[in-house]
Design an enzyme around this catalytic site. Sequence first.
Site, PDB file in Angstrom:
ATOM      1  N   CYS A 116     -28.387   7.775 -11.707  1.00  0.00           N
ATOM      2  CA  CYS A 116     -27.237   7.983 -13.105  1.00  0.00           C
ATOM      3  C   CYS A 116     -28.313   7.865 -14.375  1.00  0.00           C
ATOM      4  O   CYS A 116     -27.899   8.360 -15.183  1.00  0.00           O
ATOM      5  CB  CYS A 116     -25.982   7.483 -12.976  1.00  0.00           C
ATOM      6  SG  CYS A 116     -25.143   7.864 -11.766  1.00  0.00           S
ATOM      7  N   HIS A 256     -23.131   8.384 -19.637  1.00  0.00           N
ATOM      8  CA  HIS A 256     -23.113   8.475 -17.833  1.00  0.00           C
ATOM      9  C   HIS A 256     -21.215   9.333 -18.040  1.00  0.00           C
ATOM     10  O   HIS A 256     -20.464   8.396 -17.799  1.00  0.00           O
ATOM     11  CB  HIS A 256     -23.482   7.397 -17.431  1.00  0.00           C
ATOM     12  CG  HIS A 256     -23.534   8.676 -15.825  1.00  0.00           C
ATOM     13  ND1 HIS A 256     -23.591   9.681 -16.317  1.00  0.00           N
ATOM     14  CD2 HIS A 256     -23.315   7.747 -14.900  1.00  0.00           C
ATOM     15  CE1 HIS A 256     -23.878   9.905 -13.865  1.00  0.00           C
ATOM     16  NE2 HIS A 256     -23.491   8.637 -14.031  1.00  0.00           N
ATOM     17  N   ASN A 286     -19.865  14.034 -11.633  1.00  0.00           N
ATOM     18  CA  ASN A 286     -21.089  13.619 -11.807  1.00  0.00           C
ATOM     19  C   ASN A 286     -22.169  14.161 -11.293  1.00  0.00           C
ATOM     20  O   ASN A 286     -21.810  14.138 -10.095  1.00  0.00           O
ATOM     21  CB  ASN A 286     -20.809  12.181 -11.512  1.00  0.00           C
ATOM     22  CG  ASN A 286     -22.093  11.680 -11.426  1.00  0.00           C
ATOM     23  OD1 ASN A 286     -22.751  11.296 -12.235  1.00  0.00           O
ATOM     24  ND2 ASN A 286     -22.141   9.713 -11.367  1.00  0.00           N
TER      25      ASN A 286
HETATM   26  C1  LIG Z   1     -14.692   6.289  -6.035  1.00  0.00           C
HETATM   27  C2  LIG Z   1     -13.982   5.889  -7.284  1.00  0.00           C
HETATM   28  C3  LIG Z   1     -13.105   6.664  -8.129  1.00  0.00           C
HETATM   29  C4  LIG Z   1     -12.498   5.071  -6.173  1.00  0.00           C
HETATM   30  O1  LIG Z   1     -11.936   4.877  -7.299  1.00  0.00           O
HETATM   31  P1  LIG Z   1     -10.800   3.300  -7.097  1.00  0.00           P
HETATM   32  O2  LIG Z   1      -9.946   3.172  -7.405  1.00  0.00           O
HETATM   33  O3  LIG Z   1     -12.178   2.342  -6.525  1.00  0.00           O
HETATM   34  O4  LIG Z   1     -10.611   3.618  -5.180  1.00  0.00           O
HETATM   35  P2  LIG Z   1     -10.628   2.213  -4.052  1.00  0.00           P
HETATM   36  O5  LIG Z   1     -12.010   2.866  -2.946  1.00  0.00           O
HETATM   37  O6  LIG Z   1     -10.222   1.310  -4.083  1.00  0.00           O
HETATM   38  O7  LIG Z   1      -9.532   3.292  -2.592  1.00  0.00           O
HETATM   39  C5  LIG Z   1      -8.429   3.186  -3.069  1.00  0.00           C
HETATM   40  C6  LIG Z   1      -7.934   3.937  -2.289  1.00  0.00           C
HETATM   41  O8  LIG Z   1      -7.515   5.112  -2.199  1.00  0.00           O
HETATM   42  C7  LIG Z   1      -7.837   5.636  -1.307  1.00  0.00           C
HETATM   43  N1  LIG Z   1      -8.693   6.801  -1.788  1.00  0.00           N
HETATM   44  C8  LIG Z   1     -10.586   7.105  -1.744  1.00  0.00           C
HETATM   45  N2  LIG Z   1     -10.213   8.131  -1.985  1.00  0.00           N
HETATM   46  C9  LIG Z   1      -9.602   8.730  -2.491  1.00  0.00           C
HETATM   47  C10 LIG Z   1      -9.762  10.341  -1.991  1.00  0.00           C
HETATM   48  N3  LIG Z   1     -10.268  11.102  -2.704  1.00  0.00           N
HETATM   49  N4  LIG Z   1      -8.515  10.068  -1.749  1.00  0.00           N
HETATM   50  C11 LIG Z   1      -7.385  10.215  -1.682  1.00  0.00           C
HETATM   51  N5  LIG Z   1      -7.198   8.594  -1.531  1.00  0.00           N
HETATM   52  C12 LIG Z   1      -9.014   8.366  -1.740  1.00  0.00           C
HETATM   53  C13 LIG Z   1      -9.546   4.771  -0.294  1.00  0.00           C
HETATM   54  O9  LIG Z   1      -9.366   4.618   0.598  1.00  0.00           O
HETATM   55  C14 LIG Z   1      -8.033   3.261  -1.120  1.00  0.00           C
HETATM   56  O10 LIG Z   1      -7.220   2.955   0.431  1.00  0.00           O
HETATM   57  P3  LIG Z   1      -6.740   2.157   0.718  1.00  0.00           P
HETATM   58  O11 LIG Z   1      -6.106   1.349  -0.180  1.00  0.00           O
HETATM   59  O12 LIG Z   1      -5.484   2.045   1.937  1.00  0.00           O
HETATM   60  O13 LIG Z   1      -7.632   1.614   1.638  1.00  0.00           O
HETATM   61  C15 LIG Z   1     -14.030   4.514  -7.660  1.00  0.00           C
HETATM   62  O14 LIG Z   1     -14.731   3.382  -7.615  1.00  0.00           O
HETATM   63  C16 LIG Z   1     -15.603   5.343  -9.229  1.00  0.00           C
HETATM   64  O15 LIG Z   1     -15.147   5.642  -9.796  1.00  0.00           O
HETATM   65  N6  LIG Z   1     -16.368   4.154  -8.772  1.00  0.00           N
HETATM   66  C17 LIG Z   1     -18.056   3.878  -8.895  1.00  0.00           C
HETATM   67  C18 LIG Z   1     -18.106   5.615  -8.995  1.00  0.00           C
HETATM   68  C19 LIG Z   1     -19.699   5.627  -9.324  1.00  0.00           C
HETATM   69  O16 LIG Z   1     -19.252   6.014 -10.452  1.00  0.00           O
HETATM   70  N7  LIG Z   1     -21.104   6.679  -9.186  1.00  0.00           N
HETATM   71  C20 LIG Z   1     -21.972   7.083  -9.229  1.00  0.00           C
HETATM   72  C21 LIG Z   1     -22.914   6.254 -10.504  1.00  0.00           C
HETATM   73  S1  LIG Z   1     -22.695   6.032 -11.943  1.00  0.00           S
END
Ligand SMILES: CC(C)(COP(=O)(O)OP(=O)(O)OC[C@H]1O[C@@H](n2cnc3c(N)ncnc32)[C@H](O)[C@@H]1OP(=O)(O)O)[C@@H](O)C(=O)NCCC(=O)NCCS
Length: 336
Positions: A116, A256, A286
């Site tokens: 990214c 980004h 993204n």
């Molecule tokens: C991936 C991302 C959106 C997840 O959001 P989050 O708030 O961190 O969510 P978590 O991973 O803590 O998950 C919370 C809960 O939602 C659930 N969940 C994950 N994806 C889900 C989806 N698409 N729909 C519904 N629930 C979801 C998880 O299973 C978890 O459930 P649990 O509490 O029962 O275990 C977030 O972590 C993120 O944006 N990370 C950075 C990603 C990024 O920038 N990547 C590219 C490189 S820059």
Amino acid sequence: MNKITAAITAVGGYVPDYVLTNQELEKLVDTTNDWILTRTGISERRILKGEGKGTSDLCVPVALEICKKRGISPEEIDLLIVATVTPDMTFPATANVVTDKIGAKNAFGFDISAACSGFLYALDTGARFIESGRYQKVMIIGADKMSSIIDYTDRTTCIIFGDGAGGVLLEPNTEGYGIIDSILKSDGHGREYLHMKAGGSVKPATLETVNAREHYVYQEGKMVFKYAVSNMAEAARDVMQRNKLTADDIAWLVPHQANKRIIASTSQYIEVPEEKVMMNIHRYGNTTAGTIPLCLWDYEKKLKKGDNIMMAAFGGGFTWGANYIRWAYDGDQYGK
Ligand SMILES: CC(C)(COP(=O)(O)OP(=O)(O)OC[C@H]1O[C@@H](n2cnc3c(N)ncnc32)[C@H](O)[C@@H]1OP(=O)(O)O)[C@@H](O)C(=O)NCCC(=O)NCCS
């Protein structure tokens, strides 16, 4: 003679036609439109469909748009750098494929792999070629066909990524416009949290790796989120500090587009208000190396000569950084 800087003189962008909505994802995995919107800010993303289509096919319209805007022929391009983690093939470089497809017969080209942060790495690298005085037209494209490495049964990743590309032309400037400063960083320990397990030289593709779904993005989202928030913001702050810029001096923050919550915390940290933050994550998701130039493309008409622009990114590697640009032209000079 005044110092040569590398000015951005035109912007191009391309997103494929197919729109993958949150509603369609609700049918593929256990998720909801509401969850995706509130946790990421994404409503829809674009997907490149069609047999035999790859990242180079996202780059070609970008390159041609830039040439058209500047009124130049592809043969005038000296160098093309493509930032991507989804090259057409492991080798040769996608830049080579693109130069062939657009008829950039006099250009050499190579790819940069910094996920990214790829566009920022490529932009800074391209600027050095211009500043050397040896090259006049350097094209930088950030492009990813993320749908080629996304597992559409994994709800934690398939909701985030999309396909798209954007790019810029760099040309010499002696009036102080262009890429002024940058901080680029990497920390390989972060590979643990964001990588593709198989398909490289450590674990070449086998029937087992395919069956184990190891040719897709593996991400520990929470850890990536944590590092992204602090590193992106600190890089932007450090570039501002060493150039004696306050938030008032910044016309635009170009972050980004990974998650609207990461964008919000970055802009809050450097105290740049929301109305000066470029944002299109809701429409494209993204697109990895594509996000920053796609923002420039969408906002080009609003840009004014002399605007101070701060770009910031964080991504797989880990890689991160911030670039400070003094914008070289009024964006409304090109119709879109
Ligand atoms: C991936 C991302 C959106 C997840 O959001 P989050 O708030 O961190 O969510 P978590 O991973 O803590 O998950 C919370 C809960 O939602 C659930 N969940 C994950 N994806 C889900 C989806 N698409 N729909 C519904 N629930 C979801 C998880 O299973 C978890 O459930 P649990 O509490 O029962 O275990 C977030 O972590 C993120 O944006 N990370 C950075 C990603 C990024 O920038 N990547 C590219 C490189 S820059």
